[in-house]
Design a protein around this motif. Structure first.
Motif, PDB file in Angstrom:
ATOM      1  N   GLU A 254       0.831  -1.207   0.000  1.00  0.00           N
ATOM      2  CA  GLU A 254       0.000   0.000   0.000  1.00  0.00           C
ATOM      3  C   GLU A 254       0.865   1.256   0.000  1.00  0.00           C
ATOM      4  O   GLU A 254       1.889   1.327   0.678  1.00  0.00           O
ATOM      5  N   GLY A 255       0.413   2.243  -0.779  1.00  0.00           N
ATOM      6  CA  GLY A 255       1.131   3.501  -0.873  1.00  0.00           C
ATOM      7  C   GLY A 255       2.074   3.595  -2.046  1.00  0.00           C
ATOM      8  O   GLY A 255       2.548   4.691  -2.362  1.00  0.00           O
ATOM      9  N   ARG A 256       2.354   2.464  -2.708  1.00  0.00           N
ATOM     10  CA  ARG A 256       3.207   2.512  -3.886  1.00  0.00           C
ATOM     11  C   ARG A 256       2.453   3.178  -5.036  1.00  0.00           C
ATOM     12  O   ARG A 256       1.224   3.096  -5.099  1.00  0.00           O
ATOM     13  N   PRO A 257       3.169   3.835  -5.957  1.00  0.00           N
ATOM     14  CA  PRO A 257       2.493   4.607  -7.009  1.00  0.00           C
ATOM     15  C   PRO A 257       1.501   3.797  -7.842  1.00  0.00           C
ATOM     16  O   PRO A 257       0.482   4.336  -8.273  1.00  0.00           O
ATOM     17  N   TYR A 258       1.789   2.506  -8.070  1.00  0.00           N
ATOM     18  CA  TYR A 258       0.910   1.704  -8.922  1.00  0.00           C
ATOM     19  C   TYR A 258       0.352   0.515  -8.139  1.00  0.00           C
ATOM     20  O   TYR A 258       0.321  -0.612  -8.613  1.00  0.00           O
ATOM     21  N   TYR A 259      -0.113   0.811  -6.945  1.00  0.00           N
ATOM     22  CA  TYR A 259      -0.667  -0.210  -6.060  1.00  0.00           C
ATOM     23  C   TYR A 259      -1.814  -0.955  -6.741  1.00  0.00           C
ATOM     24  O   TYR A 259      -2.770  -0.351  -7.231  1.00  0.00           O
ATOM     25  N   PHE A 260      -1.703  -2.273  -6.800  1.00  0.00           N
ATOM     26  CA  PHE A 260      -2.676  -3.122  -7.475  1.00  0.00           C
ATOM     27  C   PHE A 260      -3.617  -3.823  -6.496  1.00  0.00           C
ATOM     28  O   PHE A 260      -4.616  -4.410  -6.889  1.00  0.00           O
ATOM     29  N   GLY A 261      -3.297  -3.719  -5.220  1.00  0.00           N
ATOM     30  CA  GLY A 261      -4.095  -4.417  -4.223  1.00  0.00           C
ATOM     31  C   GLY A 261      -5.528  -3.943  -4.168  1.00  0.00           C
ATOM     32  O   GLY A 261      -6.431  -4.712  -3.798  1.00  0.00           O
ATOM     33  N   GLY A 262      -5.779  -2.683  -4.524  1.00  0.00           N
ATOM     34  CA  GLY A 262      -7.148  -2.182  -4.523  1.00  0.00           C
ATOM     35  C   GLY A 262      -8.028  -2.935  -5.491  1.00  0.00           C
ATOM     36  O   GLY A 262      -9.218  -3.164  -5.234  1.00  0.00           O
ATOM     37  N   PHE A 263      -7.459  -3.329  -6.629  1.00  0.00           N
ATOM     38  CA  PHE A 263      -8.208  -4.104  -7.611  1.00  0.00           C
ATOM     39  C   PHE A 263      -8.592  -5.461  -7.030  1.00  0.00           C
ATOM     40  O   PHE A 263      -9.737  -5.913  -7.172  1.00  0.00           O
ATOM     41  N   VAL A 264      -7.653  -6.103  -6.363  1.00  0.00           N
ATOM     42  CA  VAL A 264      -7.919  -7.410  -5.775  1.00  0.00           C
ATOM     43  C   VAL A 264      -8.990  -7.294  -4.695  1.00  0.00           C
ATOM     44  O   VAL A 264      -9.917  -8.114  -4.602  1.00  0.00           O
ATOM     45  N   ARG A 265      -8.899  -6.254  -3.878  1.00  0.00           N
ATOM     46  CA  ARG A 265      -9.887  -6.049  -2.816  1.00  0.00           C
ATOM     47  C   ARG A 265     -11.261  -5.758  -3.400  1.00  0.00           C
ATOM     48  O   ARG A 265     -12.280  -6.219  -2.878  1.00  0.00           O
ATOM     49  N   TYR A 266     -11.296  -5.005  -4.488  1.00  0.00           N
ATOM     50  CA  TYR A 266     -12.574  -4.728  -5.156  1.00  0.00           C
ATOM     51  C   TYR A 266     -13.202  -6.016  -5.662  1.00  0.00           C
ATOM     52  O   TYR A 266     -14.396  -6.275  -5.460  1.00  0.00           O
ATOM     53  N   LEU A 267     -12.411  -6.858  -6.320  1.00  0.00           N
ATOM     54  CA  LEU A 267     -12.925  -8.132  -6.806  1.00  0.00           C
ATOM     55  C   LEU A 267     -13.426  -9.000  -5.655  1.00  0.00           C
ATOM     56  O   LEU A 267     -14.483  -9.633  -5.745  1.00  0.00           O
ATOM     57  N   ASP A 268     -12.669  -9.027  -4.574  1.00  0.00           N
ATOM     58  CA  ASP A 268     -12.999  -9.888  -3.443  1.00  0.00           C
ATOM     59  C   ASP A 268     -14.288  -9.440  -2.757  1.00  0.00           C
ATOM     60  O   ASP A 268     -15.124 -10.259  -2.375  1.00  0.00           O
ATOM     61  N   ARG A 269     -14.452  -8.129  -2.614  1.00  0.00           N
ATOM     62  CA  ARG A 269     -15.584  -7.605  -1.856  1.00  0.00           C
ATOM     63  C   ARG A 269     -16.852  -7.484  -2.692  1.00  0.00           C
ATOM     64  O   ARG A 269     -17.957  -7.671  -2.179  1.00  0.00           O
TER      65      ARG A 269
END
Length: 347
Positions: A95-110
């Protein structure tokens, strides 16, 4: 001497097993992001199972199994008894990196994973389950601001790398000003204007989304290069004028064929002679048998939209010609958000 009978390989259900258990990989991946594993290992930290257990506040057994699972997926590396983030995890899942991809994974999961559990109902009713047509205006009309923010963050991350791939296969030196229709937070104009210093651009999207784009543009110090114009490309009779290139990235797959054809006619009307519209999508092959990324994105459109689906380059070629584009070419891409760009040139 008699010939030996040809050897036969027995038919096994191995590939079917892999398909059936695909969610194991996704949920391991999503669980590691949600619990903060990659943040814990950020900046080169190398930790043992015991240290990860203490750092995440979980028991030894789940820590051990999570680390083994993530290592098997290429998300972690191991030296001796210590685990560390793999290069992709360090770059994109902290988290906090310029091209953080974890938000996409969290969106898919939730949002999407629960909806996909109703796929049989969706197939029978031809209606999405992530939102309620008739009650909500669109799939973006949500009462959960956090989920919506995750969506825009993930779209920005994916679009950034798709824009870079596009810059590598299409020569924008022939254009002066871009219009990004449904441009979201502005990833395409930001990346393309950085790459092609002579370009200026406009992001055209719904008013709430324009606020996100303005912030990203300011952060990129491109306020003098990129404008933001609020509007609705479905309801507005015309697109903003004064552009010689129009980008439609991951837009047309959200809608049915007639909506797509109508939008392309608007694009043609807005372009001068020599202008171009660029459709960046995960394209199906002409036989509609793959590739999987495009075909399964089409299934996701069944879950998420009323009429959306993924189309082939041949279908887009037909639409563009019907809309009045004199010449069409298809350029391959290698990006998470697109495998090709279909370019229609105005005469």
């Amino acid at each position: 001497m008699p010939e030996s009978p040809p050897s036969t390989t027995p038919l096994l259900p191995t590939s079917l097993m892999q398909l059936a258990t695909g969610f194991w990989s996704f949920k391991t991946y999503a669980g590691a992001i949600e619990i903060g594993l990659f943040n814990l290992l950020a900046n080169g930290r190398e930790l043992t199972v015991e240290e990860v257990s203490a750092g995440l506040g979980i028991a030894h057994r789940p820590a051990d199994l999570l680390l083994a699972g993530c290592a098997s997926l290429g998300l972690l590396d191991k030296s001796g008894t210590r685990y560390r983030n793999s290069a992709p995890a360090e770059e994109f899942l902290v988290e906090g990196r310029p091209y953080y991809f974890g938000g996409f994974v969290r969106y898919l999961d939730r949002r999407e994973y629960p909806a996909w559990q109703h796929i049989t109902e969706i197939l029978r009713t031809n209606r999405p389950t992530t939102w309620t047509p008739g009650t909500q205006q669109s799939l973006f009309d949500t009462e959960d601001p956090q989920t919506l923010q995750l969506f825009w963050d993930c779209m920005y991350s994916i679009s950034t790398f798709t824009a870079r791939a596009l810059a590598g296969v299409y020569d924008f030196t022939r254009h002066k000003r871009l219009l990004d229709v449904g441009g979201g937070a502005g990833a395409f104009p930001i990346e393309l204007c950085r790459t092609f210093g002579h370009l200026s651009a406009t992001v055209f999207d719904l008013p709430p989304v324009c606020d996100l784009a303005r912030q990203k543009i300011t952060d990129a110090t491109l306020d003098d290069t990129i404008d933001v114009v609020p509007g609705d490309f479905l309801r507005d009779a015309e697109l903003p004028p004064g552009h010689d290139a129009i980008i439609l990235s991951m837009i047309l797959h959200d809608w049915d064929e007639e909506t797509g054809r109508t939008l392309l006619r608007k694009c043609r009307a807005a372009l001068p002679p020599g202008g171009a519209v660029l459709i960046c999508e995960l394209l199906l092959n002409d036989e509609r048998t793959g590739p999987p990324a495009a075909a399964l994105m089409g299934m996701n459109m069944l879950v998420e939209t009323e009429g959306g689906k993924n189309y082939s380059a041949a279908e887009y070629r037909s639409w563009l010609r019907e809309a009045g584009f004199a010449r069409v070419e298809v350029l391959p891409l290698e990006a998470a958000g697109a495998n090709g760009v279909v370019v229609g040139y105005a005469s």
